[in-house]
Design a protein around this motif. Sequence first.
Motif, mmCIF file in Angstrom:
data_model
loop_
_atom_site.group_PDB
_atom_site.id
_atom_site.type_symbol
_atom_site.label_atom_id
_atom_site.label_comp_id
_atom_site.label_asym_id
_atom_site.label_seq_id
_atom_site.Cartn_x
_atom_site.Cartn_y
_atom_site.Cartn_z
ATOM 1 N N PHE A 15 0.828 -1.210 0.000
ATOM 2 C CA PHE A 15 0.000 0.000 0.000
ATOM 3 C C PHE A 15 0.859 1.256 0.000
ATOM 4 C CE2 PHE A 15 -4.421 -1.266 1.848
ATOM 5 C CZ PHE A 15 -4.589 -2.179 0.819
ATOM 6 N N THR A 16 1.798 1.323 0.934
ATOM 7 C CA THR A 16 2.618 2.530 1.035
ATOM 8 C C THR A 16 3.582 2.642 -0.142
ATOM 9 O OG1 THR A 16 4.170 1.408 2.524
ATOM 10 C CG2 THR A 16 2.421 2.740 3.535
ATOM 11 N N GLY A 17 4.024 1.513 -0.664
ATOM 12 C CA GLY A 17 4.904 1.533 -1.836
ATOM 13 C C GLY A 17 4.199 2.073 -3.064
ATOM 14 N N ILE A 18 2.951 1.658 -3.280
ATOM 15 C CA ILE A 18 2.180 2.171 -4.416
ATOM 16 C C ILE A 18 1.938 3.670 -4.254
ATOM 17 C CG2 ILE A 18 -0.087 2.101 -5.525
ATOM 18 C CD1 ILE A 18 -0.044 -0.959 -5.022
ATOM 19 N N GLN A 33 -4.032 16.664 -4.002
ATOM 20 C CA GLN A 33 -4.155 16.544 -2.551
ATOM 21 C C GLN A 33 -3.312 17.606 -1.847
ATOM 22 O OE1 GLN A 33 -6.020 14.303 -0.441
ATOM 23 N NE2 GLN A 33 -7.110 14.329 -2.384
ATOM 24 N N ALA A 34 -2.119 17.853 -2.360
ATOM 25 C CA ALA A 34 -1.267 18.887 -1.772
ATOM 26 C C ALA A 34 -1.929 20.260 -1.895
ATOM 27 C CB ALA A 34 0.106 18.887 -2.440
ATOM 28 N N ASP A 35 -2.511 20.520 -3.051
ATOM 29 C CA ASP A 35 -3.200 21.799 -3.247
ATOM 30 C C ASP A 35 -4.373 21.935 -2.287
ATOM 31 O OD1 ASP A 35 -1.432 22.382 -5.268
ATOM 32 O OD2 ASP A 35 -2.823 21.838 -6.887
ATOM 33 N N MET A 36 -5.150 20.860 -2.151
ATOM 34 C CA MET A 36 -6.322 20.886 -1.277
ATOM 35 C C MET A 36 -5.913 21.126 0.184
ATOM 36 S SD MET A 36 -8.267 18.742 1.036
ATOM 37 C CE MET A 36 -7.765 17.096 0.674
ATOM 38 N N LYS A 37 -4.787 20.544 0.589
ATOM 39 C CA LYS A 37 -4.329 20.684 1.978
ATOM 40 C C LYS A 37 -3.437 21.906 2.175
ATOM 41 C CE LYS A 37 -4.514 15.733 2.453
ATOM 42 N NZ LYS A 37 -3.800 14.673 1.779
ATOM 43 N N ARG A 38 -3.289 22.670 1.104
ATOM 44 C CA ARG A 38 -2.442 23.862 1.124
ATOM 45 C C ARG A 38 -1.004 23.549 1.547
ATOM 46 N NH1 ARG A 38 -5.889 27.356 4.698
ATOM 47 N NH2 ARG A 38 -7.680 26.036 4.399
ATOM 48 N N ILE A 39 -0.488 22.481 0.979
ATOM 49 C CA ILE A 39 0.901 22.077 1.193
ATOM 50 C C ILE A 39 1.650 22.396 -0.094
ATOM 51 C CG2 ILE A 39 2.430 20.093 1.550
ATOM 52 C CD1 ILE A 39 0.131 18.795 3.116
ATOM 53 N N PRO A 40 2.841 22.959 -0.021
ATOM 54 C CA PRO A 40 3.574 23.277 -1.251
ATOM 55 C C PRO A 40 3.813 22.023 -2.102
ATOM 56 C CG PRO A 40 4.663 24.246 0.655
ATOM 57 C CD PRO A 40 3.574 23.364 1.181
ATOM 58 N N ARG A 41 3.648 22.170 -3.409
ATOM 59 C CA ARG A 41 3.874 21.029 -4.313
ATOM 60 C C ARG A 41 5.315 20.535 -4.250
ATOM 61 N NH1 ARG A 41 0.590 21.028 -9.935
ATOM 62 N NH2 ARG A 41 -1.499 21.051 -9.024
ATOM 63 N N GLY A 81 0.197 12.879 10.795
ATOM 64 C CA GLY A 81 0.426 14.181 10.178
ATOM 65 C C GLY A 81 -0.522 14.442 9.018
ATOM 66 N N ALA A 82 -0.815 13.401 8.241
ATOM 67 C CA ALA A 82 -1.767 13.548 7.139
ATOM 68 C C ALA A 82 -3.158 13.887 7.667
ATOM 69 C CB ALA A 82 -1.808 12.267 6.310
ATOM 70 N N LEU A 83 -3.545 13.259 8.780
ATOM 71 C CA LEU A 83 -4.839 13.578 9.382
ATOM 72 C C LEU A 83 -4.880 15.039 9.821
ATOM 73 C CD1 LEU A 83 -7.634 12.787 10.486
ATOM 74 C CD2 LEU A 83 -6.471 12.130 12.616
ATOM 75 N N ILE A 84 -3.821 15.482 10.436
ATOM 76 C CA ILE A 84 -3.752 16.885 10.875
ATOM 77 C C ILE A 84 -3.864 17.816 9.670
ATOM 78 C CG2 ILE A 84 -2.225 18.624 11.902
ATOM 79 C CD1 ILE A 84 -1.216 16.306 13.753
ATOM 80 N N ALA A 85 -3.204 17.460 8.566
ATOM 81 C CA ALA A 85 -3.281 18.289 7.359
ATOM 82 C C ALA A 85 -4.708 18.333 6.817
ATOM 83 C CB ALA A 85 -2.320 17.754 6.295
ATOM 84 N N ARG A 92 -13.078 16.560 5.215
ATOM 85 C CA ARG A 92 -13.664 15.405 5.896
ATOM 86 C C ARG A 92 -13.614 14.164 5.007
ATOM 87 N NH1 ARG A 92 -12.718 18.443 9.430
ATOM 88 N NH2 ARG A 92 -14.192 19.426 10.827
ATOM 89 N N GLN A 93 -12.807 14.214 3.959
ATOM 90 C CA GLN A 93 -12.626 13.074 3.061
ATOM 91 C C GLN A 93 -11.513 12.200 3.632
ATOM 92 O OE1 GLN A 93 -11.763 15.007 -0.619
ATOM 93 N NE2 GLN A 93 -13.872 15.636 -0.952
ATOM 94 N N LEU A 94 -11.892 11.352 4.571
ATOM 95 C CA LEU A 94 -10.892 10.610 5.334
ATOM 96 C C LEU A 94 -10.914 9.107 5.090
ATOM 97 C CD1 LEU A 94 -11.263 12.550 8.687
ATOM 98 C CD2 LEU A 94 -9.493 12.825 6.946
ATOM 99 N N VAL A 95 -11.672 8.643 4.101
ATOM 100 C CA VAL A 95 -11.753 7.200 3.872
ATOM 101 C C VAL A 95 -10.397 6.645 3.442
ATOM 102 C CG1 VAL A 95 -12.818 5.390 2.487
ATOM 103 C CG2 VAL A 95 -14.213 7.253 3.368
ATOM 104 N N GLY A 96 -9.758 7.302 2.474
ATOM 105 C CA GLY A 96 -8.435 6.851 2.032
ATOM 106 C C GLY A 96 -7.423 6.892 3.164
ATOM 107 N N TRP A 97 -7.458 7.975 3.912
ATOM 108 C CA TRP A 97 -6.550 8.093 5.058
ATOM 109 C C TRP A 97 -6.788 6.949 6.039
ATOM 110 C CZ3 TRP A 97 -7.907 8.418 10.154
ATOM 111 C CH2 TRP A 97 -6.849 8.579 11.042
ATOM 112 N N ALA A 98 -8.055 6.643 6.316
ATOM 113 C CA ALA A 98 -8.382 5.601 7.295
ATOM 114 C C ALA A 98 -7.868 4.237 6.850
ATOM 115 C CB ALA A 98 -9.885 5.561 7.535
#
Length: 116
Positions: A15-18, A33-41, A81-85, A92-98
Amino acid sequence: MFAAYVTVTILASVFTGIAAVTYLIGHDYPKAQADMKRIPRSWVPWLGMVLAAGSLGLLTGFAVPLLGTLAAAGLVLYFVGALIAHLRVGSRQLVGWAVFFSTVVAALAVNLGYHW
């Protein structure tokens, strides 16, 4: 216990490798996802390398158990950290994260249960 350890560890590593590959090849999804979380690309390749290191660390844990435990713990922290982001921007789109989080927590649990 050995069968669970091997199965869950390999599953978490795959999973993490993919995910790492999608981050490292410049796929559009991690960028969005980076744009949505306002994280620099510019962070996307670095996050991909962290995922790749965690994935390889899980597999290395078959030979060096301490490294596998540290890799699993590191991946748990990565996904915290991803949850915090996500929560920081109100996502609230947390299914993938979960799915990822539960997989790496399970990898840490079976690793600790088997080795320690």
